[in-house]
Write a protein that holds these residues in place. Sequence first.
Motif: not given
Length: 147
Positions: A56-60
């Motif tokens: 999710m961090i990478k997506q953000r």
Amino acid sequence: MSLKERITEDMKGAMRAKDSQRLGTIRLLTAAMKQKEVDERVELTDSHVLAIVEKMIKQRKDSITQFQAGGRQDLADKESAELAVLTEYMPAALSQQELEAEVAAAVVGATGPQDMGKVMAVLKSKLSGRADMSAVSGMVKAALAKP
């Protein structure tokens, strides 16, 4: 307290504090966790939860870059706020010296670039969530290229 329990408690705290931004992000995270539990029919461990948070961090981060390139600072700010909440659940990152020491220890015994996969497998299990694995990959590649 497990990471999953901590996230649940943080969600309750955000509800009590009426912090809708934080609550929304935590709900997205819990939905992703429940989805993984249902899809794989497993009870999530801390390592599973960390993998979800990392994703999710990478997506953000990718979204922030895209929104800024598209001139949508309002959406980039929203993603940045979500990123700040998600990073709270990651373990402390390793310093550059600690990272170099881990890479040096893992490379011992490797004969060359053909051992990259073996070395990365060892490092991934040790450093998951505590280091940027693409940077680690570059460090390993450089270390294995040395004669």
